[in-house]
Structures are given as C-alpha cells and as structure tokens.
Design an enzyme around this catalytic site. Structure first.
Site, PDB file in Angstrom:
ATOM      1  N   ARG A 107       0.814  -1.209   0.000  1.00 60.77           N
ATOM      2  CA  ARG A 107       0.000   0.000   0.000  1.00 60.77           C
ATOM      3  C   ARG A 107       0.850   1.262   0.000  1.00 60.77           C
ATOM      4  O   ARG A 107       0.584   2.210  -0.682  1.00 60.77           O
ATOM      5  CB  ARG A 107      -0.899   0.031   1.247  1.00 60.77           C
ATOM      6  CG  ARG A 107      -2.056  -0.880   1.147  1.00 60.77           C
ATOM      7  CD  ARG A 107      -2.661  -1.137   2.486  1.00 60.77           C
ATOM      8  NE  ARG A 107      -1.765  -1.938   3.302  1.00 60.77           N
ATOM      9  CZ  ARG A 107      -2.089  -2.469   4.451  1.00 60.77           C
ATOM     10  NH1 ARG A 107      -3.270  -2.246   4.952  1.00 60.77           N
ATOM     11  NH2 ARG A 107      -1.237  -3.204   5.110  1.00 60.77           N
ATOM     12  N   SER A 145      -7.707  -3.816   7.241  1.00 62.47           N
ATOM     13  CA  SER A 145      -8.750  -4.540   7.990  1.00 62.47           C
ATOM     14  C   SER A 145      -8.894  -3.937   9.390  1.00 62.47           C
ATOM     15  O   SER A 145     -10.002  -3.822   9.919  1.00 62.47           O
ATOM     16  CB  SER A 145      -8.379  -6.020   8.122  1.00 62.47           C
ATOM     17  OG  SER A 145      -8.252  -6.608   6.862  1.00 62.47           O
TER      18      SER A 145
HETATM   19  P1  ADP Z   1      -1.320 -10.066   7.036  1.00 63.13           P
HETATM   20  O1  ADP Z   1      -1.602 -10.384   8.463  1.00 63.13           O
HETATM   21  O2  ADP Z   1      -0.652 -11.182   6.305  1.00 63.13           O
HETATM   22  O3  ADP Z   1      -0.667  -8.731   6.815  1.00 63.13           O
HETATM   23  P2  ADP Z   1      -3.656  -8.881   5.819  1.00 63.13           P
HETATM   24  O4  ADP Z   1      -4.974  -9.518   5.610  1.00 63.13           O
HETATM   25  O5  ADP Z   1      -3.607  -7.662   6.676  1.00 63.13           O
HETATM   26  O6  ADP Z   1      -2.763 -10.051   6.373  1.00 63.13           O
HETATM   27  O7  ADP Z   1      -2.990  -8.518   4.425  1.00 63.13           O
HETATM   28  C1  ADP Z   1      -2.728  -9.499   3.460  1.00 63.13           C
HETATM   29  C2  ADP Z   1      -1.953  -8.861   2.326  1.00 63.13           C
HETATM   30  O8  ADP Z   1      -2.765  -7.889   1.702  1.00 63.13           O
HETATM   31  C3  ADP Z   1      -0.687  -8.135   2.754  1.00 63.13           C
HETATM   32  O9  ADP Z   1       0.271  -8.265   1.722  1.00 63.13           O
HETATM   33  C4  ADP Z   1      -1.123  -6.699   2.863  1.00 63.13           C
HETATM   34  O10 ADP Z   1      -0.041  -5.797   2.654  1.00 63.13           O
HETATM   35  C5  ADP Z   1      -2.124  -6.639   1.737  1.00 63.13           C
HETATM   36  N1  ADP Z   1      -3.128  -5.597   1.944  1.00 63.13           N
HETATM   37  C6  ADP Z   1      -3.819  -5.302   3.049  1.00 63.13           C
HETATM   38  N2  ADP Z   1      -4.660  -4.266   2.853  1.00 63.13           N
HETATM   39  C7  ADP Z   1      -4.468  -3.900   1.564  1.00 63.13           C
HETATM   40  C8  ADP Z   1      -5.016  -2.857   0.746  1.00 63.13           C
HETATM   41  N3  ADP Z   1      -5.879  -1.970   1.201  1.00 63.13           N
HETATM   42  N4  ADP Z   1      -4.599  -2.781  -0.518  1.00 63.13           N
HETATM   43  C9  ADP Z   1      -3.691  -3.662  -1.005  1.00 63.13           C
HETATM   44  N5  ADP Z   1      -3.117  -4.628  -0.295  1.00 63.13           N
HETATM   45  C10 ADP Z   1      -3.500  -4.763   0.983  1.00 63.13           C
END
Ligand code: ADP
Length: 184
Positions: A107, A145
């Site tokens: 991001r 999230s």
């Molecule tokens: P984790 O605990 O593995 O970080 P997440 O569900 O928070 O799990 O995120 C999974 C992936 O998606 C990570 O690579 C994170 O950087 C990406 N991610 C989270 N939010 C966004 C977003 N708004 N746009 C693009 N990628 C995202």
C-alpha cells in the site's frame, strides 16, 4: 524424442503450464483493497489461491471459517480464484499447492520494510518461491482490515471500504445500523 520436442514447440504447448499464485493473509476481514489485488492477480495468472491464515492474529474478530466464507462470497464471480485456510510455514504450503509465487499487496512505503524482510526470508527457506508485490488502486492505499474494524466497532459507515457481504458480517458482529441497511 526430438520429434516430440519439435511438435511441442510448434504447438506452443510448453507455454500451457498452469500458473498458480498464492495470496496469503489474515483477511480479518477482506477489504476492497484485498479484493482489488485478487482481481489484478486473477487477470495475470491461471489460478489464484487466497490462503487465509488460521494463526495470523492472536485475537481475530472472525474465525478462520468465517474469513474464508467471506472471501468465497466476495470472489464468486472470479472463476479462477480459490479460497483455502492454511496453517504453518508459508513456503511449505506454496509448494504443496503447486504454486510458483506468492502475491503480497503493497500500500505504501510503510508496508515495504516488513514485506521485504518476509520475502527474503521466504526465499532463504525455499529459493524457488518468488514473491510478487502488487499495488491496489490508489483509493484503497489507506485501507486496512484493522481500520475497517475500528470504524464498524464505533458504528461508522464501512460500505465504501468492504464488499457487501463483509459489510453485513461486520454489522452482525457489532450491530451497526449503517451497515445493516445494505440490501444486496
Ligand atoms: P497479514 O496479516 O498477512 O498482513 P492482511 O490480511 O492484513 O494479512 O494482508 C494481506 C496482504 O494484503 C498483505 O500483503 C497486505 O499488505 C495486503 N493488503 C492489506 N490491505 C491492503 C489494501 N488496502 N490494498 C492492497 N493490499 C493490501
């Protein structure tokens, strides 16, 4: 032998191997930013496996089953996307699924340090596993999230940030009036 190889080259069948990528994460819950990355990956690869980590966070809002069901619901129209729960070491799971690479979303610069470290560690563990970084649409770069859960917890409007089914699930968890009014 040579004839077979020639036939393969002429037919182009050597290029027909299924290209599978794994998109791992907590997805607690799925946001429009995640979905944007999934859609981009689904256009580039034959098969995208969204791997929902069971042990990702100590205190997730949604159970692994709920998180998987929300991703399934939001990606139903994407024919080459599958959803699975996973536990344990990511590199082992990647190979077990027959995937060639891992997708991670980037991001902002703030994501980079952790993601870079993780990608290089995964490569140390198994050098065949590549990590591919994808950027979401700029309007989703501020989305996480964690923030979505905070907004829903306080009764705020989450509709612009999450798929419809996720909005409903958040409303059910927190009893938020704004999210409850969704119809689809
Ligand atoms: P984790 O605990 O593995 O970080 P997440 O569900 O928070 O799990 O995120 C999974 C992936 O998606 C990570 O690579 C994170 O950087 C990406 N991610 C989270 N939010 C966004 C977003 N708004 N746009 C693009 N990628 C995202």
């Amino acid at each position: 032998m040579l004839g077979n190889r020639l036939a393969e080259l002429l037919s182009g069948s050597e290029f027909h191997d299924v290209r599978t990528v794994l998109y791992p994460g907590s997805f607690d819950p799925l946001t429009n930013g995640h979905l944007d990355v999934i859609e981009r990956a689904a256009r580039l690869f034959d098969r995208v496996i969204v791997a929902v980590a069971q042990n990702a966070e100590k205190n997730p809002l949604f159970t692994p089953e709920e998180r998987c069901a929300l991703v399934v619901g939001a990606t139903r129209r994407l024919r080459n996307v599958q959803v699975r729960a996973f536990d344990g070491l990511l590199v082992n799971y990647v190979r077990g699924c027959g995937a060639q690479a891992v997708i991670r979303g980037l991001r902002a610069v703030s994501d980079f340090e952790f993601e870079f470290q993780m990608a290089l560690m995964n490569r140390k563990l198994d050098e065949r596993v590549e990590t591919i970084f994808m950027m979401p649409k700029d309007t989703y770069t501020f989305l996480s999230s964690r923030l979505v859960k905070e907004i829903a917890r306080h009764g705020g409007e989450v509709r612009p940030f999450v798929p419809t089914n996720v909005g409903r699930a958040l409303a059910a968890k927190f009893g938020s009036a704004s999210s409850k009014s969704q119809t689809t």
